[in-house]
Design a protein around this motif. Sequence first.
Motif, mmCIF file in Angstrom:
data_model
loop_
_atom_site.group_PDB
_atom_site.id
_atom_site.type_symbol
_atom_site.label_atom_id
_atom_site.label_comp_id
_atom_site.label_asym_id
_atom_site.label_seq_id
_atom_site.Cartn_x
_atom_site.Cartn_y
_atom_site.Cartn_z
ATOM 1 N N THR A 1 63.638 23.372 52.053
ATOM 2 C CA THR A 1 62.838 22.276 51.509
ATOM 3 C C THR A 1 61.517 22.787 50.962
ATOM 4 O O THR A 1 61.072 22.383 49.875
ATOM 5 C CB THR A 1 62.573 21.215 52.596
ATOM 6 N N ARG A 2 60.886 23.706 51.677
ATOM 7 C CA ARG A 2 59.622 24.273 51.222
ATOM 8 C C ARG A 2 59.811 25.062 49.927
ATOM 9 O O ARG A 2 58.943 25.040 49.047
ATOM 10 C CB ARG A 2 59.034 25.164 52.314
ATOM 11 N N ALA A 3 60.934 25.756 49.813
ATOM 12 C CA ALA A 3 61.206 26.509 48.590
ATOM 13 C C ALA A 3 61.326 25.566 47.397
ATOM 14 O O ALA A 3 60.795 25.836 46.315
ATOM 15 C CB ALA A 3 62.485 27.329 48.749
ATOM 16 N N SER A 4 62.004 24.441 47.596
ATOM 17 C CA SER A 4 62.128 23.447 46.519
ATOM 18 C C SER A 4 60.766 22.872 46.145
ATOM 19 O O SER A 4 60.469 22.654 44.968
ATOM 20 C CB SER A 4 63.078 22.318 46.943
ATOM 21 N N GLU A 5 59.930 22.635 47.158
ATOM 22 C CA GLU A 5 58.588 22.114 46.899
ATOM 23 C C GLU A 5 57.750 23.141 46.133
ATOM 24 O O GLU A 5 56.997 22.795 45.218
ATOM 25 C CB GLU A 5 57.910 21.737 48.213
ATOM 26 N N ALA A 6 57.893 24.413 46.501
ATOM 27 C CA ALA A 6 57.156 25.468 45.796
ATOM 28 C C ALA A 6 57.596 25.557 44.338
ATOM 29 O O ALA A 6 56.768 25.708 43.439
ATOM 30 C CB ALA A 6 57.371 26.804 46.503
ATOM 31 N N LYS A 7 58.880 25.443 44.098
ATOM 32 C CA LYS A 7 59.390 25.472 42.722
ATOM 33 C C LYS A 7 58.830 24.293 41.921
ATOM 34 O O LYS A 7 58.514 24.422 40.731
ATOM 35 C CB LYS A 7 60.915 25.440 42.712
ATOM 36 N N GLY A 8 58.684 23.156 42.583
ATOM 37 C CA GLY A 8 58.140 21.982 41.910
ATOM 38 C C GLY A 8 56.671 22.135 41.551
ATOM 39 O O GLY A 8 56.151 21.366 40.736
ATOM 40 N N MET A 9 55.987 23.104 42.132
ATOM 41 C CA MET A 9 54.576 23.339 41.849
ATOM 42 C C MET A 9 54.372 24.327 40.700
ATOM 43 O O MET A 9 53.238 24.607 40.309
ATOM 44 C CB MET A 9 53.873 23.850 43.122
ATOM 45 N N LEU A 10 55.470 24.849 40.164
ATOM 46 C CA LEU A 10 55.362 25.794 39.051
ATOM 47 C C LEU A 10 54.944 25.056 37.782
ATOM 48 O O LEU A 10 55.324 23.912 37.543
ATOM 49 C CB LEU A 10 56.695 26.502 38.815
ATOM 50 N N SER A 11 54.156 25.728 36.967
ATOM 51 C CA SER A 11 53.731 25.191 35.673
ATOM 52 C C SER A 11 53.512 26.370 34.732
ATOM 53 O O SER A 11 53.641 27.536 35.129
ATOM 54 C CB SER A 11 52.443 24.369 35.822
ATOM 55 N N ASP A 12 53.179 26.057 33.482
ATOM 56 C CA ASP A 12 52.964 27.128 32.508
ATOM 57 C C ASP A 12 51.819 28.046 32.907
ATOM 58 O O ASP A 12 51.780 29.217 32.506
ATOM 59 C CB ASP A 12 52.693 26.533 31.125
ATOM 60 N N SER A 13 50.876 27.511 33.673
ATOM 61 C CA SER A 13 49.720 28.320 34.067
ATOM 62 C C SER A 13 49.991 29.203 35.285
ATOM 63 O O SER A 13 49.194 30.078 35.613
ATOM 64 C CB SER A 13 48.520 27.410 34.362
ATOM 65 N N VAL A 14 51.105 28.951 35.968
ATOM 66 C CA VAL A 14 51.458 29.745 37.136
ATOM 67 C C VAL A 14 52.410 30.852 36.694
ATOM 68 O O VAL A 14 53.533 30.583 36.272
ATOM 69 C CB VAL A 14 52.116 28.885 38.234
#
Length: 223
Positions: free
Chosen positions: A69-82
């Motif tokens: 679940t944490r891995a999915s949440e981390a992926k959801g925090m990705l953006s062009d600036s990351v």
Amino acid sequence: ETDRKCSVSFSVSGEGNELADAGTDIKVNLYKVADVDVSGNYTATKDFTGLNVSSVRADNNDAASEWATRASEAKGMLSDSVKPVATVTLAGGIGNKDGLDTGLYLVDTPEVVTTNYTYTFTPYLVSLPTNNYYSSGNDSWIYDLTDSNAIGLKPEEHARYGDLKINKTLAHHNATTGKKATFVFKIEITPLKGKTETRIESLDFEAAGDSSVTITKIPAGAT
């Protein structure tokens, strides 16, 4: 040893897929989501502020689910600036990266499209270093996730589809009978995997001319 460099190797698990072919490149992006201290405790990095990286007992039955679940949440925090700290390109289904700082990393593999399939990968978190205490009782830190400790990527295979269009030209039609002419087509589709499927389609003509029928969602690579 928080100042020690780490390495990691990846391989594609599973047999019978196209991902191990020499011509298929798989890119694995590594994002550092947390720093780690000498006690093995994590602190989220700036780009992943708010991500829960607190300890979860490995003997907890829900531990694997919690980290997924944490891995999915981390992926959801990705953006062009990351930006990833490293990208590993797998050739022939294997690849490796060394010189990585200690910490907690998000492993994110973008989908791969081949001739016949699309492959997706579940994101997950990996700790550098790690240990096998809960599986073997050995609490030594492992700084190189290679060889027997290499990480196996588990792709999910999705069939690609195409259409088949049948064109029919009726040169002559005897309209005096007052009946339409019906032409029936039997289409047998044998996919790369699975059983042969039979579909029946028909075309009706009330006069000479052209008509067509399209058979949709045929698995790519089928005969």
